[in-house]
Design a protein around this motif. Structure first.
Motif, PDB file in Angstrom:
ATOM      1  N   SER A 112      96.318 -10.537  82.586  1.00  0.00           N
ATOM      2  CA  SER A 112      94.986 -10.520  82.710  1.00  0.00           C
ATOM      3  C   SER A 112      94.468 -11.183  81.509  1.00  0.00           C
ATOM      4  CB  SER A 112      94.164  -9.319  82.659  1.00  0.00           C
ATOM      5  OG  SER A 112      94.569  -8.681  83.752  1.00  0.00           O
ATOM      6  N   THR A 113      94.869 -11.002  80.340  1.00  0.00           N
ATOM      7  CA  THR A 113      94.321 -11.861  79.216  1.00  0.00           C
ATOM      8  C   THR A 113      94.523 -13.419  79.089  1.00  0.00           C
ATOM      9  OG1 THR A 113      94.568  -9.735  77.827  1.00  0.00           O
ATOM     10  CG2 THR A 113      94.427 -11.840  76.428  1.00  0.00           C
ATOM     11  N   LEU A 114      95.641 -13.668  79.751  1.00  0.00           N
ATOM     12  CA  LEU A 114      96.078 -14.895  79.778  1.00  0.00           C
ATOM     13  C   LEU A 114      94.963 -15.674  80.863  1.00  0.00           C
ATOM     14  CD1 LEU A 114      98.220 -17.494  79.642  1.00  0.00           C
ATOM     15  CD2 LEU A 114      99.343 -16.592  81.580  1.00  0.00           C
ATOM     16  N   LEU A 115      94.659 -14.938  81.899  1.00  0.00           N
ATOM     17  CA  LEU A 115      93.656 -15.483  82.872  1.00  0.00           C
ATOM     18  C   LEU A 115      92.332 -15.715  82.211  1.00  0.00           C
ATOM     19  CD1 LEU A 115      94.386 -14.130  86.710  1.00  0.00           C
ATOM     20  CD2 LEU A 115      95.581 -16.263  85.216  1.00  0.00           C
ATOM     21  N   SER A 116      92.072 -14.711  81.429  1.00  0.00           N
ATOM     22  CA  SER A 116      90.771 -14.687  80.718  1.00  0.00           C
ATOM     23  C   SER A 116      90.527 -15.773  79.764  1.00  0.00           C
ATOM     24  CB  SER A 116      90.489 -13.383  79.969  1.00  0.00           C
ATOM     25  OG  SER A 116      90.556 -12.207  80.861  1.00  0.00           O
ATOM     26  N   VAL A 117      91.523 -16.241  78.996  1.00  0.00           N
ATOM     27  CA  VAL A 117      91.705 -17.277  78.148  1.00  0.00           C
ATOM     28  C   VAL A 117      91.504 -18.592  78.880  1.00  0.00           C
ATOM     29  CG1 VAL A 117      93.070 -18.746  76.762  1.00  0.00           C
ATOM     30  CG2 VAL A 117      93.010 -16.175  76.281  1.00  0.00           C
ATOM     31  N   ILE A 118      92.000 -18.617  79.970  1.00  0.00           N
ATOM     32  CA  ILE A 118      91.877 -20.027  80.649  1.00  0.00           C
ATOM     33  C   ILE A 118      90.458 -20.116  81.440  1.00  0.00           C
ATOM     34  CG2 ILE A 118      92.882 -21.173  82.705  1.00  0.00           C
ATOM     35  CD1 ILE A 118      95.543 -19.725  82.395  1.00  0.00           C
ATOM     36  N   ALA A 119      90.068 -18.984  81.758  1.00  0.00           N
ATOM     37  CA  ALA A 119      88.592 -19.041  82.240  1.00  0.00           C
ATOM     38  C   ALA A 119      87.505 -19.114  81.329  1.00  0.00           C
ATOM     39  CB  ALA A 119      88.221 -17.596  83.054  1.00  0.00           C
ATOM     40  N   GLY A 120      87.929 -19.073  79.939  1.00  0.00           N
ATOM     41  CA  GLY A 120      87.062 -19.226  78.855  1.00  0.00           C
ATOM     42  C   GLY A 120      86.284 -18.019  78.623  1.00  0.00           C
ATOM     43  N   LEU A 121      86.709 -16.770  78.870  1.00  0.00           N
ATOM     44  CA  LEU A 121      86.067 -15.693  78.649  1.00  0.00           C
ATOM     45  C   LEU A 121      86.598 -14.637  77.597  1.00  0.00           C
ATOM     46  CD1 LEU A 121      86.424 -14.326  82.551  1.00  0.00           C
ATOM     47  CD2 LEU A 121      84.276 -14.939  81.425  1.00  0.00           C
ATOM     48  N   VAL A 122      88.053 -15.196  77.167  1.00  0.00           N
ATOM     49  CA  VAL A 122      88.235 -14.603  75.755  1.00  0.00           C
ATOM     50  C   VAL A 122      88.789 -15.716  74.917  1.00  0.00           C
ATOM     51  CG1 VAL A 122      90.317 -13.405  74.793  1.00  0.00           C
ATOM     52  CG2 VAL A 122      89.207 -12.439  76.792  1.00  0.00           C
ATOM     53  N   VAL A 123      88.412 -15.995  73.662  1.00  0.00           N
ATOM     54  CA  VAL A 123      88.392 -17.011  73.000  1.00  0.00           C
ATOM     55  C   VAL A 123      89.927 -16.543  72.195  1.00  0.00           C
ATOM     56  CG1 VAL A 123      87.494 -18.242  70.850  1.00  0.00           C
ATOM     57  CG2 VAL A 123      86.039 -17.127  72.448  1.00  0.00           C
ATOM     58  N   HIS A 154      85.109 -26.339  86.510  1.00  0.00           N
ATOM     59  CA  HIS A 154      86.595 -26.703  86.635  1.00  0.00           C
ATOM     60  C   HIS A 154      87.481 -25.477  87.023  1.00  0.00           C
ATOM     61  CE1 HIS A 154      85.626 -30.789  85.346  1.00  0.00           C
ATOM     62  NE2 HIS A 154      84.818 -30.287  84.266  1.00  0.00           N
ATOM     63  N   VAL A 155      86.758 -24.423  87.029  1.00  0.00           N
ATOM     64  CA  VAL A 155      87.703 -23.139  87.185  1.00  0.00           C
ATOM     65  C   VAL A 155      87.214 -22.363  88.175  1.00  0.00           C
ATOM     66  CG1 VAL A 155      88.887 -21.014  86.049  1.00  0.00           C
ATOM     67  CG2 VAL A 155      88.727 -23.047  84.603  1.00  0.00           C
ATOM     68  N   GLY A 156      88.005 -22.327  89.332  1.00  0.00           N
ATOM     69  CA  GLY A 156      87.803 -21.221  90.310  1.00  0.00           C
ATOM     70  C   GLY A 156      88.449 -19.947  90.159  1.00  0.00           C
ATOM     71  N   ILE A 157      87.525 -18.665  90.488  1.00  0.00           N
ATOM     72  CA  ILE A 157      87.987 -17.569  90.105  1.00  0.00           C
ATOM     73  C   ILE A 157      88.057 -16.638  91.396  1.00  0.00           C
ATOM     74  CG2 ILE A 157      87.774 -15.426  88.707  1.00  0.00           C
ATOM     75  CD1 ILE A 157      86.579 -17.158  86.288  1.00  0.00           C
ATOM     76  N   ALA A 158      89.046 -16.239  91.947  1.00  0.00           N
ATOM     77  CA  ALA A 158      89.359 -15.056  92.816  1.00  0.00           C
ATOM     78  C   ALA A 158      90.114 -14.041  92.465  1.00  0.00           C
ATOM     79  CB  ALA A 158      89.599 -15.925  94.020  1.00  0.00           C
ATOM     80  N   PHE A 159      89.388 -12.986  92.037  1.00  0.00           N
ATOM     81  CA  PHE A 159      89.755 -11.856  91.498  1.00  0.00           C
ATOM     82  C   PHE A 159      90.063 -10.755  92.529  1.00  0.00           C
ATOM     83  CE2 PHE A 159      88.940 -12.559  86.566  1.00  0.00           C
ATOM     84  CZ  PHE A 159      89.841 -13.271  86.759  1.00  0.00           C
ATOM     85  N   GLN A 160      90.683  -9.650  92.199  1.00  0.00           N
ATOM     86  CA  GLN A 160      91.197  -8.700  93.514  1.00  0.00           C
ATOM     87  C   GLN A 160      90.425  -8.435  94.289  1.00  0.00           C
ATOM     88  OE1 GLN A 160      93.220  -5.129  91.832  1.00  0.00           O
ATOM     89  NE2 GLN A 160      93.090  -6.125  89.769  1.00  0.00           N
ATOM     90  N   GLN A 161      89.250  -7.913  93.724  1.00  0.00           N
ATOM     91  CA  GLN A 161      87.858  -7.481  94.509  1.00  0.00           C
ATOM     92  C   GLN A 161      87.090  -8.442  94.863  1.00  0.00           C
ATOM     93  OE1 GLN A 161      87.911  -4.367  95.989  1.00  0.00           O
ATOM     94  NE2 GLN A 161      89.808  -3.645  94.773  1.00  0.00           N
ATOM     95  N   PRO A 162      86.943  -8.822  95.966  1.00  0.00           N
ATOM     96  CA  PRO A 162      86.353  -9.859  96.640  1.00  0.00           C
ATOM     97  C   PRO A 162      84.762 -10.058  95.815  1.00  0.00           C
ATOM     98  CG  PRO A 162      87.628  -9.467  98.303  1.00  0.00           C
ATOM     99  CD  PRO A 162      87.623  -8.242  97.150  1.00  0.00           C
ATOM    100  N   ASN A 163      83.987  -9.042  95.639  1.00  0.00           N
ATOM    101  CA  ASN A 163      82.750  -8.804  95.092  1.00  0.00           C
ATOM    102  C   ASN A 163      81.805  -9.802  96.252  1.00  0.00           C
ATOM    103  OD1 ASN A 163      82.926  -6.950  93.049  1.00  0.00           O
ATOM    104  ND2 ASN A 163      83.655  -8.485  91.808  1.00  0.00           N
ATOM    105  N   LEU A 164      81.734  -9.528  97.315  1.00  0.00           N
ATOM    106  CA  LEU A 164      80.937 -10.360  98.128  1.00  0.00           C
ATOM    107  C   LEU A 164      79.586  -9.471  98.104  1.00  0.00           C
ATOM    108  CD1 LEU A 164      83.294 -10.887 100.915  1.00  0.00           C
ATOM    109  CD2 LEU A 164      82.761 -12.525  99.007  1.00  0.00           C
ATOM    110  N   VAL A 184      91.427 -25.736  88.382  1.00  0.00           N
ATOM    111  CA  VAL A 184      92.303 -24.854  88.299  1.00  0.00           C
ATOM    112  C   VAL A 184      91.791 -23.503  88.853  1.00  0.00           C
ATOM    113  CG1 VAL A 184      93.323 -23.270  86.537  1.00  0.00           C
ATOM    114  CG2 VAL A 184      92.990 -25.445  85.957  1.00  0.00           C
ATOM    115  N   LEU A 185      92.586 -22.832  90.006  1.00  0.00           N
ATOM    116  CA  LEU A 185      92.306 -21.869  90.547  1.00  0.00           C
ATOM    117  C   LEU A 185      92.930 -20.587  89.963  1.00  0.00           C
ATOM    118  CD1 LEU A 185      91.098 -20.397  93.071  1.00  0.00           C
ATOM    119  CD2 LEU A 185      92.725 -21.027  94.283  1.00  0.00           C
ATOM    120  N   LEU A 186      92.252 -19.577  89.580  1.00  0.00           N
ATOM    121  CA  LEU A 186      92.797 -18.205  89.161  1.00  0.00           C
ATOM    122  C   LEU A 186      92.754 -17.053  90.088  1.00  0.00           C
ATOM    123  CD1 LEU A 186      91.188 -18.312  85.647  1.00  0.00           C
ATOM    124  CD2 LEU A 186      93.342 -19.379  86.240  1.00  0.00           C
ATOM    125  N   ALA A 187      94.003 -16.641  90.631  1.00  0.00           N
ATOM    126  CA  ALA A 187      93.846 -15.568  91.516  1.00  0.00           C
ATOM    127  C   ALA A 187      94.550 -14.349  90.855  1.00  0.00           C
ATOM    128  CB  ALA A 187      94.512 -15.875  92.727  1.00  0.00           C
TER     129      ALA A 187
END
Ligand code: ADP
Ligand code: ADP
Length: 231
Positions: free
Chosen positions: A53-64, A92-102, A173-176
């Protein structure tokens, strides 16, 4: 060129203090390097707490990152301030995490267009957004579900909406993150096949965290994480 490059990335979290009152540091990513090419799927495997999760958060720019270089769509994320990182993520980054949060009150098509609406899109931009939404709902097999609300959709269909929504702005980039964790095996398989197809057809570089080694077989690349390292 790669859609995504990480070079020697380290992330340390402050993790309480020791007996002397000094900050203790926990290394969540330990000199991680990787890249992902357009139109490929990378599966990220590893035990809980290994840094996925930390790896994805870095790519999403959520963790520096504490140190190291991260490039998304040719831009050095680690050199940007917070506003610029947010803009890079949005564009530039699409995020689709486990809970859809619709959003419970919105129809499927609106789940995809609401961000454009909230961003103050003009009439013609909203028209473009609706065209894009219709294309994507086609791509994920929900052509006939555009006017349904989340409670009228199955779990698998909600995850499809989630993936379509993540692709609205043509991300590189798409993060799932565990997109199948709430689904049974058959529906999980169907979501993995969908992600594979979407990756091929849109040319996005997809990174998928999964616990299931079977699903990693569908990926072009497999990254095994352990104690914050890629092994
Ligand atoms: P995974 O996704 O593989 O389960 P994570 O990236 O969520 O792993 O976590 C890696 C390690 O970093 C874990 O030991 C976790 O407790 C720790 N960690 C994650 N986020 C923080 C945080 N904000 N502060 C301190 N430690 C964190
Ligand atoms: P559910 O949770 O209802 O099983 P799924 O996401 O597994 O939802 O899929 C719903 C149905 O749509 C399944 O029968 C599946 O085979 C079908 N389906 C999946 N992808 C597509 C597609 N791209 N085009 C058309 N039909 C699809």
């Amino acid at each position: 060129p790669a859609a995504l490059t990480l070079h020697d990335v380290v992330v340390r979290y402050a993790d309480g203090t020791d007996e002397t009152g000094a900050t203790r540091w926990f290394t969540a990513l330990d000199h991680v390097s990787m890249q992902a090419l357009p139109g490929t799927m990378t599966a990220i495997l590893g035990p809980s707490g290994s840094g996925k999760s930390t790896l994805l958060s870095v790519i999403a720019g959520l963790v520096v990152p504490t140190s190291g270089e991260v490039s998304v769509a040719g831009t050095r994320l680690d050199r940007l301030n917070e506003n610029a990182r947010t803009a890079l993520r949005r564009d530039h980054v699409g995020i689709a995490f486990q809970q859809p949060n619709l959003l419970p009150s919105l129809m499927t098509t609106e789940q995809l267009t609401v961000m454009a609406h909230l961003a103050g899109a003009s009439r013609s931009e909203m028209k473009q957004a609706r065209i894009r939404a219709a294309e994507l709902l086609d791509l994920v097999g929900l052509t006939d579900q555009g006017d349904r609300r989340p409670h009228q959709l199955s779990g698998g269909q909600r995850q499809r909406v989630n993936i379509a929504r993540a692709l609205m702005r043509h991300p590189e980039v798409l993060l799932a993150d565990e997109p199948t964790s709430a689904l049974d095996h058959e529906r999980s398989r169907s979501i993995i096949e969908l992600l594979t197809r979407v990756t091929r057809e849109t040319g996005v570089a997809t990174l998928m965290v999964t616990h299931d080694t079977e699903f990693a077989d569908d990926a072009d690349d497999v990254v095994h994480m352990r104690d914050g390292r890629i092994s």
